[in-house]
Motif scaffolding. Sequence first.
Motif, PDB file in Angstrom:
ATOM      1  N   ILE A   1       0.837  -1.209   0.000  1.00  0.00           N
ATOM      2  CA  ILE A   1       0.000   0.000   0.000  1.00  0.00           C
ATOM      3  C   ILE A   1       0.868   1.255   0.000  1.00  0.00           C
ATOM      4  O   ILE A   1       0.568   2.237  -0.691  1.00  0.00           O
ATOM      5  N   LYS A   2       1.947   1.224   0.743  1.00  0.00           N
ATOM      6  CA  LYS A   2       2.857   2.378   0.768  1.00  0.00           C
ATOM      7  C   LYS A   2       3.404   2.659  -0.629  1.00  0.00           C
ATOM      8  O   LYS A   2       3.513   3.816  -1.060  1.00  0.00           O
ATOM      9  N   LYS A   3       3.755   1.605  -1.358  1.00  0.00           N
ATOM     10  CA  LYS A   3       4.271   1.803  -2.715  1.00  0.00           C
ATOM     11  C   LYS A   3       3.199   2.360  -3.648  1.00  0.00           C
ATOM     12  O   LYS A   3       3.490   3.211  -4.502  1.00  0.00           O
ATOM     13  N   ILE A   4       1.968   1.887  -3.483  1.00  0.00           N
ATOM     14  CA  ILE A   4       0.875   2.405  -4.311  1.00  0.00           C
ATOM     15  C   ILE A   4       0.668   3.890  -4.044  1.00  0.00           C
ATOM     16  O   ILE A   4       0.486   4.686  -4.976  1.00  0.00           O
TER      17      ILE A   4
ATOM     18  N   GLU B   1      11.662  -4.639  -6.540  1.00  0.00           N
ATOM     19  CA  GLU B   1      10.979  -4.309  -5.286  1.00  0.00           C
ATOM     20  C   GLU B   1      10.152  -3.025  -5.425  1.00  0.00           C
ATOM     21  O   GLU B   1       9.161  -2.845  -4.728  1.00  0.00           O
ATOM     22  N   GLY B   2      10.539  -2.143  -6.344  1.00  0.00           N
ATOM     23  CA  GLY B   2       9.833  -0.878  -6.516  1.00  0.00           C
ATOM     24  C   GLY B   2       8.587  -0.957  -7.379  1.00  0.00           C
ATOM     25  O   GLY B   2       7.916   0.059  -7.607  1.00  0.00           O
ATOM     26  N   ILE B   3       8.241  -2.151  -7.847  1.00  0.00           N
ATOM     27  CA  ILE B   3       7.035  -2.303  -8.678  1.00  0.00           C
ATOM     28  C   ILE B   3       5.798  -2.363  -7.787  1.00  0.00           C
ATOM     29  O   ILE B   3       5.766  -3.081  -6.794  1.00  0.00           O
ATOM     30  N   CYS B   4       4.803  -1.580  -8.148  1.00  0.00           N
ATOM     31  CA  CYS B   4       3.547  -1.551  -7.378  1.00  0.00           C
ATOM     32  C   CYS B   4       2.604  -2.661  -7.815  1.00  0.00           C
ATOM     33  O   CYS B   4       1.969  -3.315  -6.986  1.00  0.00           O
TER      34      CYS B   4
ATOM     35  N   GLY C   1       2.290  -1.774 -16.106  1.00  0.00           N
ATOM     36  CA  GLY C   1       2.840  -1.851 -14.765  1.00  0.00           C
ATOM     37  C   GLY C   1       3.416  -0.516 -14.334  1.00  0.00           C
ATOM     38  O   GLY C   1       3.683   0.362 -15.159  1.00  0.00           O
ATOM     39  N   TRP C   2       3.627  -0.369 -13.016  1.00  0.00           N
ATOM     40  CA  TRP C   2       4.118   0.876 -12.447  1.00  0.00           C
ATOM     41  C   TRP C   2       5.288   0.594 -11.511  1.00  0.00           C
ATOM     42  O   TRP C   2       5.259  -0.364 -10.747  1.00  0.00           O
ATOM     43  N   ILE C   3       6.286   1.472 -11.565  1.00  0.00           N
ATOM     44  CA  ILE C   3       7.461   1.337 -10.706  1.00  0.00           C
ATOM     45  C   ILE C   3       7.853   2.721 -10.195  1.00  0.00           C
ATOM     46  O   ILE C   3       7.697   3.715 -10.916  1.00  0.00           O
ATOM     47  N   ILE C   4       8.353   2.784  -8.959  1.00  0.00           N
ATOM     48  CA  ILE C   4       8.572   4.078  -8.314  1.00  0.00           C
ATOM     49  C   ILE C   4      10.019   4.285  -7.876  1.00  0.00           C
ATOM     50  O   ILE C   4      10.789   3.341  -7.745  1.00  0.00           O
ATOM     51  N   GLY C   5      10.354   5.550  -7.646  1.00  0.00           N
ATOM     52  CA  GLY C   5      11.531   5.957  -6.901  1.00  0.00           C
ATOM     53  C   GLY C   5      12.864   5.491  -7.430  1.00  0.00           C
ATOM     54  O   GLY C   5      13.111   5.448  -8.636  1.00  0.00           O
ATOM     55  N   SER C   6      13.752   5.134  -6.500  1.00  0.00           N
ATOM     56  CA  SER C   6      15.108   4.732  -6.872  1.00  0.00           C
ATOM     57  C   SER C   6      15.101   3.475  -7.729  1.00  0.00           C
ATOM     58  O   SER C   6      15.971   3.296  -8.588  1.00  0.00           O
ATOM     59  N   SER C   7      14.124   2.610  -7.515  1.00  0.00           N
ATOM     60  CA  SER C   7      14.006   1.405  -8.356  1.00  0.00           C
ATOM     61  C   SER C   7      13.727   1.794  -9.805  1.00  0.00           C
ATOM     62  O   SER C   7      14.293   1.216 -10.739  1.00  0.00           O
ATOM     63  N   ALA C   8      12.856   2.784  -9.995  1.00  0.00           N
ATOM     64  CA  ALA C   8      12.534   3.253 -11.343  1.00  0.00           C
ATOM     65  C   ALA C   8      13.763   3.895 -11.989  1.00  0.00           C
ATOM     66  O   ALA C   8      14.070   3.642 -13.169  1.00  0.00           O
ATOM     67  N   ARG C   9      14.483   4.688 -11.213  1.00  0.00           N
ATOM     68  CA  ARG C   9      15.662   5.353 -11.779  1.00  0.00           C
ATOM     69  C   ARG C   9      16.730   4.339 -12.187  1.00  0.00           C
ATOM     70  O   ARG C   9      17.404   4.519 -13.205  1.00  0.00           O
ATOM     71  N   HIS C  10      16.873   3.261 -11.406  1.00  0.00           N
ATOM     72  CA  HIS C  10      17.822   2.216 -11.797  1.00  0.00           C
ATOM     73  C   HIS C  10      17.318   1.474 -13.030  1.00  0.00           C
ATOM     74  O   HIS C  10      18.098   1.206 -13.959  1.00  0.00           O
ATOM     75  N   MET C  11      16.022   1.148 -13.041  1.00  0.00           N
ATOM     76  CA  MET C  11      15.440   0.447 -14.190  1.00  0.00           C
ATOM     77  C   MET C  11      15.708   1.203 -15.484  1.00  0.00           C
ATOM     78  O   MET C  11      15.991   0.604 -16.528  1.00  0.00           O
ATOM     79  N   GLU C  12      15.669   2.530 -15.426  1.00  0.00           N
ATOM     80  CA  GLU C  12      15.864   3.337 -16.631  1.00  0.00           C
ATOM     81  C   GLU C  12      17.253   3.144 -17.232  1.00  0.00           C
ATOM     82  O   GLU C  12      17.455   3.372 -18.424  1.00  0.00           O
ATOM     83  N   THR C  13      18.220   2.724 -16.415  1.00  0.00           N
ATOM     84  CA  THR C  13      19.598   2.560 -16.896  1.00  0.00           C
ATOM     85  C   THR C  13      19.839   1.194 -17.531  1.00  0.00           C
ATOM     86  O   THR C  13      20.889   0.973 -18.134  1.00  0.00           O
ATOM     87  N   LEU C  14      18.895   0.274 -17.391  1.00  0.00           N
ATOM     88  CA  LEU C  14      19.068  -1.088 -17.897  1.00  0.00           C
ATOM     89  C   LEU C  14      18.669  -1.188 -19.364  1.00  0.00           C
ATOM     90  O   LEU C  14      17.901  -0.365 -19.878  1.00  0.00           O
ATOM     91  N   THR C  15      19.164  -2.227 -20.016  1.00  0.00           N
ATOM     92  CA  THR C  15      18.713  -2.477 -21.387  1.00  0.00           C
ATOM     93  C   THR C  15      17.277  -2.978 -21.360  1.00  0.00           C
ATOM     94  O   THR C  15      16.796  -3.507 -20.343  1.00  0.00           O
ATOM     95  N   GLU C  16      16.605  -2.813 -22.467  1.00  0.00           N
ATOM     96  CA  GLU C  16      15.222  -3.290 -22.559  1.00  0.00           C
ATOM     97  C   GLU C  16      15.145  -4.792 -22.307  1.00  0.00           C
ATOM     98  O   GLU C  16      14.216  -5.276 -21.642  1.00  0.00           O
ATOM     99  N   GLU C  17      16.134  -5.527 -22.808  1.00  0.00           N
ATOM    100  CA  GLU C  17      16.144  -6.980 -22.627  1.00  0.00           C
ATOM    101  C   GLU C  17      16.228  -7.350 -21.145  1.00  0.00           C
ATOM    102  O   GLU C  17      15.553  -8.274 -20.681  1.00  0.00           O
ATOM    103  N   LYS C  18      17.051  -6.618 -20.396  1.00  0.00           N
ATOM    104  CA  LYS C  18      17.192  -6.888 -18.964  1.00  0.00           C
ATOM    105  C   LYS C  18      15.911  -6.567 -18.199  1.00  0.00           C
ATOM    106  O   LYS C  18      15.549  -7.255 -17.242  1.00  0.00           O
ATOM    107  N   VAL C  19      15.219  -5.510 -18.626  1.00  0.00           N
ATOM    108  CA  VAL C  19      13.964  -5.150 -17.964  1.00  0.00           C
ATOM    109  C   VAL C  19      12.916  -6.232 -18.215  1.00  0.00           C
ATOM    110  O   VAL C  19      12.230  -6.685 -17.296  1.00  0.00           O
TER     111      VAL C  19
END
Length: 471
Positions: free
Chosen positions: A158-161, A332-335, A349-367
């Motif tokens: 709920i906190k993540k949502i 862990e940052g996925i709601c 899907g939705w992802i927040i915060g530092s998890s989202a910022r890290h996800m942005e640095t990954l390749t599409e294949e890794k995501v």
Amino acid sequence: MTATWSKNKHTARIVIIGAGASGIAAATRLLEQGFRHVQLLEAEDRIGGRIHTIPFADNVIDLGAQWCHGEQGNVVYQRVKDLDLLERSGDSAMHFVRSNKDTLGEDQAKALQNFMDTSTTITDADYEGSVGDYLTQKYWQNFPNMDRTVAKEALDCIKKIFCSSEACDHLFELSPQNFLTFDECEGDHNLNWRDKGFRQFLRVLMNVQQDQHEDLGTLKGHVLLNKRIAEINWQGTEELQIRCWNGEIITADHIICTVSLGVLKEQHKQLFVPALPAAKVRAIEGLRLGTVDKFLLEFAEQPMPEKMLNFSCLWLEADLQELRGTEHFWLEGICGFHRVAHQPRLIEGWIIGSSARHMETLTEEKVIEGLLWLFRKFLPFDVAHPKRFLRTQWHSNPNFRGSYSYQPTYADELRTGRWDLQFPLATVSGRPRLQFAGEATSRKHFSTVHGATETGWREADRLNEFYKVRA
């Protein structure tokens, strides 16, 4: 400036930086009010800002703003309500799935959903803690008898949502002012744009004819794309100067700056000459632009069972500890995930915060690899490899640096807020020279398109009032 300011609506040159909702709202309003020389400078190769509708799957998707939030007091809704553009999404039952593939019972899910809908608005103006403190205390008062293990997993979810709604990294940095000052518009908060997308609202603002898909309507000839700004010289001479990254100099009598708070935070020290006043800087540094990103997965056919419209992820503590030691720690940052109206083969899907910022640095294949691992971990049914995949990267984009704004407790400590961000910088005689608009400058409707639109109109009206008395 002297008291003999000679410009009028026909001769005053107004430059608006940023062609998002606030910039477009300001420009169209100024033209309606009779101003002749209005120019928008946009750093991207498109208009819209954080409204970004593109073709995908069976019609279109919105990479940015997606729903019209509320009806009464919502200028977006009021502008389009008679045009048959919006549709009620309807309330859907939430599904909470644990990382051992167990699903919470219907009664538990309803109770959690009801808590989220009714028990979390802060109304006590004297409350001194964070939103995280408030929500945690309220939660345990509401669920004293729920199995402690499951209850803790649900609370974390709920906190993540809530973080995805408020754009903060975590609720313990979120100021209660986000609830105390926000004026929620009554009515349906999940009105969707059918198969047209949020860009339809911008087309209405610009008065674009239905059959002219790429036309700019009333803004034709007023927009320059790929114009990234290097410097705004707003004081010292009568004429304001804007220097673009390619060295081009553009002069103006008035500048309306609608760039995102993230860009202001990153660039204000070198962008503005002379430096902005201390109160403005304090607001820029005190407020924050959070990161909320989306995943869009298109399948050959809908992978979720017919009665499941969404699911939220509850991590067992042991699974979470194990996850944090792997390359998939950002999951862990996925709601959660949900279906999309008028997109029968899509899940979002939705992802927040530092998890989202890290996800942005990954390749599409890794995501994609990480998401498929998550589906296998949580879901009791198989999810195929998607036919097509998109993810947003709002923080990585230098023209945005985030998604939408919030007030952290740090801003409270600095005794600053949106009122300091919105005030214009004017001459001694009151001529607005450098004005600020955008969702982060809205005191009551921040983080929304209707708030951004209102601020564009606010600054256009400010100029209109200035020239009215000089007509």
